[in-house]
Design a protein around this motif. Structure first.
Motif, mmCIF file in Angstrom:
data_model
loop_
_atom_site.group_PDB
_atom_site.id
_atom_site.type_symbol
_atom_site.label_atom_id
_atom_site.label_comp_id
_atom_site.label_asym_id
_atom_site.label_seq_id
_atom_site.Cartn_x
_atom_site.Cartn_y
_atom_site.Cartn_z
ATOM 1 N N ILE A 154 -0.550 -6.234 15.704
ATOM 2 C CA ILE A 154 1.038 -5.749 15.753
ATOM 3 C C ILE A 154 1.434 -5.458 16.936
ATOM 4 O O ILE A 154 2.407 -5.792 17.547
ATOM 5 C CB ILE A 154 1.464 -4.821 14.630
ATOM 6 N N SER A 155 0.713 -4.538 17.401
ATOM 7 C CA SER A 155 0.924 -3.963 19.087
ATOM 8 C C SER A 155 1.151 -5.007 19.954
ATOM 9 O O SER A 155 2.001 -5.205 21.008
ATOM 10 C CB SER A 155 -0.108 -2.828 19.297
ATOM 11 N N LEU A 156 0.260 -5.928 20.134
ATOM 12 C CA LEU A 156 -0.008 -7.020 20.949
ATOM 13 C C LEU A 156 1.175 -7.920 20.829
ATOM 14 O O LEU A 156 1.756 -8.491 21.716
ATOM 15 C CB LEU A 156 -1.334 -7.926 21.037
ATOM 16 N N GLY B 63 4.973 -13.961 9.223
ATOM 17 C CA GLY B 63 4.533 -15.278 8.998
ATOM 18 C C GLY B 63 3.143 -15.640 9.146
ATOM 19 O O GLY B 63 2.523 -16.744 8.533
ATOM 20 N N GLU B 64 2.741 -15.032 10.319
ATOM 21 C CA GLU B 64 1.276 -15.257 10.647
ATOM 22 C C GLU B 64 0.334 -14.958 9.542
ATOM 23 O O GLU B 64 -0.615 -15.744 9.386
ATOM 24 C CB GLU B 64 0.902 -14.583 11.881
ATOM 25 N N TYR B 65 0.720 -13.687 9.001
ATOM 26 C CA TYR B 65 -0.491 -13.393 7.751
ATOM 27 C C TYR B 65 -0.286 -14.281 6.510
ATOM 28 O O TYR B 65 -0.994 -14.498 5.730
ATOM 29 C CB TYR B 65 0.015 -11.817 7.448
ATOM 30 N N VAL B 66 1.241 -14.752 6.395
ATOM 31 C CA VAL B 66 1.287 -15.759 5.331
ATOM 32 C C VAL B 66 0.435 -16.899 5.605
ATOM 33 O O VAL B 66 -0.024 -17.593 4.763
ATOM 34 C CB VAL B 66 2.966 -16.075 5.453
ATOM 35 N N ASP C 281 -11.038 -12.152 -6.882
ATOM 36 C CA ASP C 281 -11.327 -12.155 -5.738
ATOM 37 C C ASP C 281 -10.082 -12.924 -4.765
ATOM 38 O O ASP C 281 -9.727 -12.312 -3.803
ATOM 39 C CB ASP C 281 -12.629 -13.215 -5.492
ATOM 40 N N THR C 282 -9.480 -13.663 -5.421
ATOM 41 C CA THR C 282 -8.392 -14.174 -4.743
ATOM 42 C C THR C 282 -6.879 -13.034 -4.621
ATOM 43 O O THR C 282 -6.434 -13.112 -3.672
ATOM 44 C CB THR C 282 -7.812 -15.394 -5.492
ATOM 45 N N ALA C 283 -6.983 -12.477 -5.676
ATOM 46 C CA ALA C 283 -5.967 -11.323 -5.756
ATOM 47 C C ALA C 283 -6.251 -10.328 -4.850
ATOM 48 O O ALA C 283 -5.411 -9.736 -3.977
ATOM 49 C CB ALA C 283 -5.911 -10.622 -7.066
ATOM 50 N N LEU C 284 -7.747 -9.986 -4.416
ATOM 51 C CA LEU C 284 -8.004 -8.994 -3.397
ATOM 52 C C LEU C 284 -7.433 -9.347 -1.993
ATOM 53 O O LEU C 284 -7.154 -8.737 -1.418
ATOM 54 C CB LEU C 284 -9.370 -8.722 -3.484
ATOM 55 N N LEU C 285 -7.745 -10.795 -1.713
ATOM 56 C CA LEU C 285 -7.284 -11.342 -0.395
ATOM 57 C C LEU C 285 -5.937 -11.145 -0.229
ATOM 58 O O LEU C 285 -5.415 -10.858 0.681
ATOM 59 C CB LEU C 285 -7.783 -12.854 -0.512
ATOM 60 N N PHE C 286 -5.034 -11.513 -1.154
ATOM 61 C CA PHE C 286 -3.849 -11.573 -1.094
ATOM 62 C C PHE C 286 -3.012 -10.245 -1.029
ATOM 63 O O PHE C 286 -2.038 -9.953 -0.260
ATOM 64 C CB PHE C 286 -3.044 -12.269 -2.104
ATOM 65 N N ALA C 287 -3.677 -9.135 -1.761
ATOM 66 C CA ALA C 287 -3.236 -7.876 -1.600
ATOM 67 C C ALA C 287 -3.743 -7.032 -0.267
ATOM 68 O O ALA C 287 -2.855 -6.574 0.304
ATOM 69 C CB ALA C 287 -4.276 -6.872 -2.697
ATOM 70 N N GLU C 288 -4.759 -7.753 0.510
ATOM 71 C CA GLU C 288 -5.133 -7.160 1.724
ATOM 72 C C GLU C 288 -4.157 -7.835 2.978
ATOM 73 O O GLU C 288 -3.618 -7.214 3.522
ATOM 74 C CB GLU C 288 -6.449 -7.552 2.216
ATOM 75 N N LEU C 289 -3.812 -9.159 2.530
ATOM 76 C CA LEU C 289 -2.681 -9.936 3.370
ATOM 77 C C LEU C 289 -1.321 -9.142 3.190
ATOM 78 O O LEU C 289 -0.559 -8.922 4.376
ATOM 79 C CB LEU C 289 -2.660 -11.210 3.325
ATOM 80 N N GLN C 290 -1.072 -8.711 2.123
ATOM 81 C CA GLN C 290 0.353 -8.155 1.844
ATOM 82 C C GLN C 290 0.235 -6.584 2.333
ATOM 83 O O GLN C 290 1.435 -6.182 2.976
ATOM 84 C CB GLN C 290 0.499 -7.788 0.194
ATOM 85 N N ASP C 291 -0.817 -6.141 2.277
ATOM 86 C CA ASP C 291 -0.839 -4.752 3.114
ATOM 87 C C ASP C 291 -0.638 -4.842 4.444
ATOM 88 O O ASP C 291 0.094 -3.898 4.937
ATOM 89 C CB ASP C 291 -2.184 -3.958 2.656
ATOM 90 N N ALA C 292 -1.215 -5.924 5.182
ATOM 91 C CA ALA C 292 -1.042 -6.145 6.436
ATOM 92 C C ALA C 292 0.668 -6.479 6.997
ATOM 93 O O ALA C 292 1.174 -5.868 7.798
ATOM 94 C CB ALA C 292 -1.717 -7.273 6.917
ATOM 95 N N MET C 293 1.076 -7.112 5.935
ATOM 96 C CA MET C 293 2.661 -7.459 5.951
ATOM 97 C C MET C 293 3.450 -6.169 5.860
ATOM 98 O O MET C 293 4.698 -6.017 6.664
ATOM 99 C CB MET C 293 3.218 -8.629 5.154
ATOM 100 N N ASN C 294 3.154 -5.236 4.897
ATOM 101 C CA ASN C 294 3.936 -4.017 4.832
ATOM 102 C C ASN C 294 3.667 -3.033 6.297
ATOM 103 O O ASN C 294 4.658 -2.639 6.592
ATOM 104 C CB ASN C 294 3.476 -3.346 3.591
ATOM 105 N N GLN C 295 2.291 -3.522 6.688
ATOM 106 C CA GLN C 295 2.454 -2.371 7.998
ATOM 107 C C GLN C 295 3.196 -3.222 9.079
ATOM 108 O O GLN C 295 3.753 -2.405 9.989
ATOM 109 C CB GLN C 295 0.890 -2.824 8.478
ATOM 110 N N VAL C 296 3.410 -4.373 9.173
ATOM 111 C CA VAL C 296 4.311 -5.035 10.122
ATOM 112 C C VAL C 296 5.613 -4.553 9.995
ATOM 113 O O VAL C 296 6.597 -4.224 10.799
ATOM 114 C CB VAL C 296 4.286 -6.813 9.788
ATOM 115 N N VAL C 297 5.932 -4.758 8.612
ATOM 116 C CA VAL C 297 7.582 -4.200 8.308
ATOM 117 C C VAL C 297 7.851 -2.650 8.824
ATOM 118 O O VAL C 297 8.805 -2.275 9.467
ATOM 119 C CB VAL C 297 8.081 -4.487 6.790
#
Length: 815
Positions: A72-74, A87-90, A113-129
């Motif tokens: 995110i910093s870069l 959009g990159e995490y999506v 397992d799939t839910a864990l993947l999308f939860a981690e990506l959602q957490d990343a997007m929350n960090q972006v916001v």
């Protein structure tokens, strides 16, 4: 059943290749090298693999957070926006999921397992916001809870139509919600008066519950509240206890220091001002400023809707009272009311005909001929012909003025209005009217006409043209002088379109906008503008000033009048003064620049002479005096050049580079001490001193402020220099004792050619540019400089500097 990790490991290179191809299409990715687009993706895929196999273990989770923060910093540095980074995490999720979406269900990863993947990506997007907006999920949830509380109070205000709660009884509760949401010590709300020129205290809570502002505050005053009312953005006051702006005494002595205020501005009209205060002396975080904007916007809507509802209820009550008054008035009316049956020519009157004209109703009643007989003989045919023309035509109303005979024989001037009632076929069947005695008003009109004649003579003497416009019909009337200013003959017809066509094309749109703002009621309908006429006068550009005012009935403009005046001579004189001032400033720059070469030669020669070991003491002192004089001349030229750059070049240029401002300050103070060995200068430093600034320019700031303090303080007193590093800013304070700066000089202290006092010995004489240059250098860094000067505490100059270009831009956008 396979895991997500299996698919990532097996297709790792394919995922990286597809991500590079898709992510490179983003606007912000143009010009980036492939490794810059991929960034931390390979390591991030490895972390997702570890999380898929191990779950929420400490080390993979920490690594994931670190990679997300780095990415995110870069992306911020490369200019990506929030939508592009999320959009990159999506994209990562879509690419990974596409690896199994067409496989049979038993060959796909488990739902967990799939839910864990999308939860981690959602957490990343929350960090972006959170990074881009400054708002975390907790902040947004807190905002929702606060808005629900405001909604509940709004329902109490507007829910019960029969027994509504008065707005003033619930304002305190509304403002208290805002105060608690922002963790403020005090909050105050002021609302505009009907004129829109004053702000009236409405309610205060917290530390100011006994009342913050005790009286009306003019919106054009030099107060903190007025400054908030004039600003589109939140306004911050560092310290209410020592601020130069006017602050309510209850606020100043309440133990509250930092203030943050925002105006209530629904639909482009000032409704009021809300401000909060905290006990700490610190800046407000950007999240707090945005939170205040959200709450104030919501509060504005609640207050505006409540006020509209109250006005609606008041209007209904006034209408009911008006209907009652009208019924009573018709019973006691003094006007002569008549009713004419057009089918039988029977005419009846009310008692007003006897009060006004002395005639019993029976005498004039009966046949319509009784009315005809009392009209003045010279006007009878005209009046009778006019009323029958209206009856026989399609008119709905009739109106006329004539002379009517009183019972004692003299004639009075009357105005007569009639309303024609027709049947379904359009035939006139009845007419009802009112006759009024206008003898006195007609005499007054004659006097007014005479006065207007005198006014026209005065306007002619003052070379003023007049105009009168009916906004309803669009009819526009100009006098001869007004037409002459537009190059039109006296007999020319004018319209609003011809008025616009007579204006210089470059000024036409602006002038039309000013007219429309006046007709919409802005600024009380006042109209004042200047423009060029399209036709020059004797080959010379002609400037015209137009002033006027719109008058309103029922919220609609019904008349628009004003004057025009030729201001061409004034404009030419102003242009000549500007040209002369620019020439003088350019001359200063040229002369000071050309003086640097001979001064450089003098400095070099003096340096060479000082290296001569055979100089006598007398010779050395003489050469030292030459060096000191040359140095003062060099400083003078530098100040003149900086002044010229600031005035003509759009500001003093700066070149940022990383360095420690604590170290630069100590070094600069030592240099100034060397020139003033008899004075005591104390340096106090704390916090982090690293940042990106222009070192040479900030050395000027320290030198100018320190020399200023030494010059205007008693020789036996201490001068104190303090530098303090804070989170995103760096603070520099220079304090000296002695007589305070006169209050009347404070507002102009940073203007060029200004000094803090008129006294001082000849050695301290300067051209008054030091503080002007300090102010320009600090503003070029995105900072601010303030001064506080009192008899008891002495004089303190405070400089606040953002640590780098990014924080300076952020400071300018939020300030």
């Amino acid at each position: 059943m396979p895991r997500v990790a299996d698919f990532i490991e097996k297709n790792r290179e394919q995922l990286i290749e597809r991500f590079l191809r898709e992510a490179s299409k983003l606007e912000s990715a143009r010009g980036l090298k492939p490794y810059e687009v991929l960034d931390t993706l390979p390591e991030y895929l490895s972390t997702l693999t570890a999380l898929s196999r191990q779950g929420h273990r400490l080390e993979p989770e920490k690594t994931k957070k670190r990679l997300e923060e780095t990415h995110i910093s870069l992306r911020l540095r490369h200019g990506y926006n929030q939508e592009e980074v999320t959009g990159e995490y999506v994209l990562i999720g879509r690419l990974i999921a596409s690896l199994w979406e067409n496989l049979p269900r038993e060959e796909q990863p488990s739902t967990e397992d799939t839910a864990l993947l999308f939860a981690e990506l959602q957490d990343a997007m929350n960090q972006v916001v959170a990074t881009f907006s400054g708002d975390t999920l907790e902040d947004r949830q807190r905002e929702k809870r606060t808005l629900r509380r405001l909604d509940a109070l709004a329902s109490e205000l507007m829910g019960d139509v029969e027994n509504p709660q008065p707005l003033h009884e619930r304002l305190g509760a509304l403002v208290e919600v805002v105060r608690q949401a922002l963790h403020a010590k005090g909050a105050a709300l002021l609302l505009t008066d009907p004129s829109g020129k004053k702000l009236l205290p409405a309610t205060s809570t917290g530390a100011w519950s006994t009342g913050a502002d005790t009286g009306p505050v003019p919106v054009d005053s030099a107060s903190f509240v007025a400054r908030v009312a004039a600003s589109d953005e939140p306004v911050e006051l560092a310290d209410a206890a020592s601020a130069n702006l006017e602050v309510a005494e209850a606020v100043r002595h309440s133990g509250v220091h930092s203030l943050l205020g925002l105006r209530l501005w629904p639909h482009g009209k000032l409704l009021g001002v809300l401000y909060i205060g905290i006990a700490e002396l610190r800046p407000f975080a950007p999240q707090a400023r945005r939170y205040l904007e959200t709450l104030v916007e919501y509060l504005s809507g609640i207050i505006e809707k409540t006020l509209l509802l109250q006005r609606f209820r008041q209007a209904n009550e006034q209408l009911r009272q008006s209907e009652t008054r009208y019924r009573l008035a018709t019973e006691a009316i003094s006007d002569a009311v008549w009713e004419w049956n057009l089918l039988t020519n029977e005419l009846s009157w009310n008692q007003g005909v006897e009060k006004l004209f002395g005639h019993p109703r029976e005498q004039l009643g009966g046949h319509i001929s009784g009315w005809y007989d009392h009209i003045h003989p010279e006007e009878r045919d005209r009046v009778v012909h006019g009323i029958h023309a209206a009856i026989d035509g399609e008119a709905e109303r009739w109106r006329d003025e004539y002379r009517f005979r009183h019972r004692d024989g003299h004639y009075v001037n009357v105005t007569d209005h009639g309303l024609i009632e027709r049947d379904a076929g359009g035939r006139a069947v009845r007419m009802v009217g009112v006759m009024q005695d206008i003898t006195e008003s007609k005499a007054a009109s004659e006097a007014l006409r005479s006065s207007e004649d005198r006014l026209r003579l005065a306007l002619r003497a003052a070379e003023l043209g007049t105009w009168d416009m009916d906004p309803v019909t669009g009819v526009l009337r100009w006098d001869e002088r007004c037409k002459a200013l537009f190059g039109l003959p006296p007999e020319a017809d004018v319209t609003y379109d011809s008025f616009l066509s007579g204006i210089h094309p470059e000024d036409r749109a602006h002038t039309a906008a000013v007219v429309q703002r006046a007709l919409s009621g802005e600024n009380g309908g006042e109209y004042d503008t200047e423009f060029r006429s399209a036709v020059p006068h004797n080959g010379v550009e002609r400037w015209v000033r137009a002033t006027g005012r719109a008058f309103f009935e029922g919220g609609r403009a019904v008349r628009f009048i004003g004057t025009v005046h030729d201001v061409s001579d004034k404009k030419r004189q102003e242009a000549e003064r500007r040209t002369r001032a620019e020439f003088e400033e350019q001359l200063i720059g040229i002369v000071s620049h050309d003086l640097r070469n001979p001064l450089n030669a003098i400095n070099l020669s003096v340096a060479a002479l000082l290296r001569n070991e055979d100089l006598s003491e007398r010779q050395a002192k003489g050469i030292a005096r030459i060096a000191a004089a040359a140095e003062r001349a060099t400083r003078l030229i530098r100040d003149l050049l900086d002044f010229t750059r600031a005035r003509l070049g759009g500001g003093i240029p700066i070149e940022r580079r990383p360095f420690d401002l604590h170290h630069l300050t100590r070094q600069t103070v030592d240099e100034v001490r060397f020139a003033h060995p008899e004075r005591e200068v104390e340096v106090v430093q704390s916090g982090q001193g690293r940042g990106e600034w222009d070192g040479d320019r900030l050395a000027q700031v320290v030198t100018n402020l320190l020399n200023n303090a030494l010059t205007y303080s008693p020789p036996e007193t201490l001068v104190r220099v303090e530098t303090r590093g804070e989170d995103d800013t760096f603070l520099l304070r220079v304090h000296n004792e002695g007589k305070p700066i006169p209050p009347e000089l404070l507002p102009r202290l940073f203007n060029p050619m200004m000094r803090g006092t008129k006294k001082g010995d000849t050695s301290s004489r300067n051209i008054g540019l030091g503080l002007y240059i300090v102010n320009n250098i600090v503003h070029a860094h995105g900072g601010m400089v303030e001064v506080c000067s009192t008899e008891a505490e002495g004089t303190t100059f405070t400089v606040r500097l953002p640590r780098g270009a990014a924080s300076a831009a952020k400071s300018r956008s939020t300030g």
